[in-house]
Design a protein around this motif. Structure first.
Motif, PDB file in Angstrom:
ATOM      1  N   LEU A 240       8.406  37.933  47.731  1.00  0.00           N
ATOM      2  CA  LEU A 240       7.892  36.892  48.182  1.00  0.00           C
ATOM      3  C   LEU A 240       8.767  35.753  48.802  1.00  0.00           C
ATOM      4  O   LEU A 240       9.414  35.302  48.097  1.00  0.00           O
ATOM      5  CB  LEU A 240       6.709  36.179  47.285  1.00  0.00           C
TER       6      LEU A 240
ATOM      7  N   TYR B  68       9.164  32.405  50.364  1.00  0.00           N
ATOM      8  CA  TYR B  68       8.523  31.146  50.329  1.00  0.00           C
ATOM      9  C   TYR B  68       9.440  30.022  50.924  1.00  0.00           C
ATOM     10  O   TYR B  68      10.239  29.764  50.326  1.00  0.00           O
ATOM     11  CB  TYR B  68       7.890  30.822  48.940  1.00  0.00           C
TER      12      TYR B  68
ATOM     13  N   LYS C 165       3.841  26.155  51.633  1.00  0.00           N
ATOM     14  CA  LYS C 165       2.424  26.776  51.606  1.00  0.00           C
ATOM     15  C   LYS C 165       1.816  27.556  52.609  1.00  0.00           C
ATOM     16  O   LYS C 165       1.110  28.320  52.522  1.00  0.00           O
ATOM     17  CB  LYS C 165       1.540  25.657  50.967  1.00  0.00           C
TER      18      LYS C 165
ATOM     19  N   ARG D  82       4.716  31.565  53.849  1.00  0.00           N
ATOM     20  CA  ARG D  82       4.781  32.156  52.737  1.00  0.00           C
ATOM     21  C   ARG D  82       4.634  33.927  52.962  1.00  0.00           C
ATOM     22  O   ARG D  82       3.689  34.204  53.669  1.00  0.00           O
ATOM     23  CB  ARG D  82       3.971  31.909  51.531  1.00  0.00           C
TER      24      ARG D  82
ATOM     25  N   ASP E 197      -0.511  38.531  46.403  1.00  0.00           N
ATOM     26  CA  ASP E 197       0.329  38.468  47.379  1.00  0.00           C
ATOM     27  C   ASP E 197       0.183  40.011  47.853  1.00  0.00           C
ATOM     28  O   ASP E 197       0.362  40.000  49.142  1.00  0.00           O
ATOM     29  CB  ASP E 197       1.722  38.083  46.855  1.00  0.00           C
TER      30      ASP E 197
END
Length: 252
Positions: free
Chosen positions: A9, A11, A14, A17, A66
């Motif tokens: 992931l 990142y 928010k 991502r 995810d």
């Protein structure tokens, strides 16, 4: 330590991502710059790196949710709020044997497989082989294939499996499966179906009441996010409201 073919992931924040699979000699382009995936190999989850233009990001280990976001979607999916309730109502756990009607893109199939592993199995029926092939690829991409059996069959014509823990349907006419589901379920097994309209609910419940099912219930779920900041915490204005109705019933 991250290796080739691992999921990561990436990142930034928010809104930015990204869950991707690490491949040598590949690049990943974002509005914050380019990430050279070679540079991720050998790093640890939690590492903080930068793009080619100096924008910082965190390498995180992706959650199961995810990973589901990476699925190719050619059909409408079951939302998390509904999938979670379905799992709870059907008491799905490790070792459960589940029959699913309506594979679609495989979102709920994956959800079920993740809960029944390592001893359980999901038998998923669909008449559309094109969509089912997409679901097979989606399921394989997150290493759940050995827990799922894909059946290119019309579940309204019958269920092959016996003594199953749950029959879960996402099809337009679940009333045509109610009798087959009753015969396939073990004592204590649960029938679940997901439906978008009131008329479908009525027809299905009437069919359930014609058999010895008990504890017949209909639900609708809502999930609201909150924006949290000092002195201004409030519900988020956008909200996923009605997605569908969930009917549950138990074979005594």
């Amino acid at each position: 330590m991250i290796e080739e073919d691992d999921w990561v992931l990436i990142y930034f924040d928010k809104r930015r991502r990204y869950t991707i699979k690490v491949k040598k000699s590949k690049t990943f382009h974002t509005d914050k710059g380019v990430i050279y995936l070679d540079s991720l190999i050998g790093k640890n989850y939690g590492s903080r790196l930068s793009t080619n233009i100096g924008c910082n990001f965190v390498l995180a280990k992706p959650s199961f949710l995810d990973l589901l976001e990476t699925f190719s979607r050619r059909t409408q999916i079951i939302y998390l709020k509904d999938a979670s309730l379905i799992i709870a109502l059907a008491s799905i756990g490790s070792g459960s044997i589940v029959v699913e009607g309506g594979t679609g893109s495989g979102f709920l199939t994956a959800f079920l497989a993740n809960f029944v592993k390592p001893e359980g199995r999901v038998y998923t029926y669909d008449t559309n082989r094109y969509f089912q092939k997409i679901a097979e690829k989606n399921i394989a991409s997150i290493n759940l294939s050995k827990y799922v059996f894909f059946k290119n069959k019309d579940i309204t014509k019958g269920i092959d499996e016996e003594d199953v823990d749950a029959v879960i349907l996402d099809i337009p006419n679940p009333w045509d499966v109610v009798k087959h589901a009753y015969n396939a379920l073990k004592n204590g097994g649960v029938f679940i179906c997901f439906l978008p309209t009131i008329n479908q609910i009525e027809k299905t419940v009437i069919e359930l009441e014609n058999l010895p099912f008990i504890d017949i219930n209909t639900y609708e779920t809502f999930l609201r996010h909150y924006k949290v900041s000092r002195g201004a915490t409030r519900p988020m204005a956008p909200m996923i409201a009605h997605t569908g109705f969930i009917i549950s019933a138990k074979k005594p």
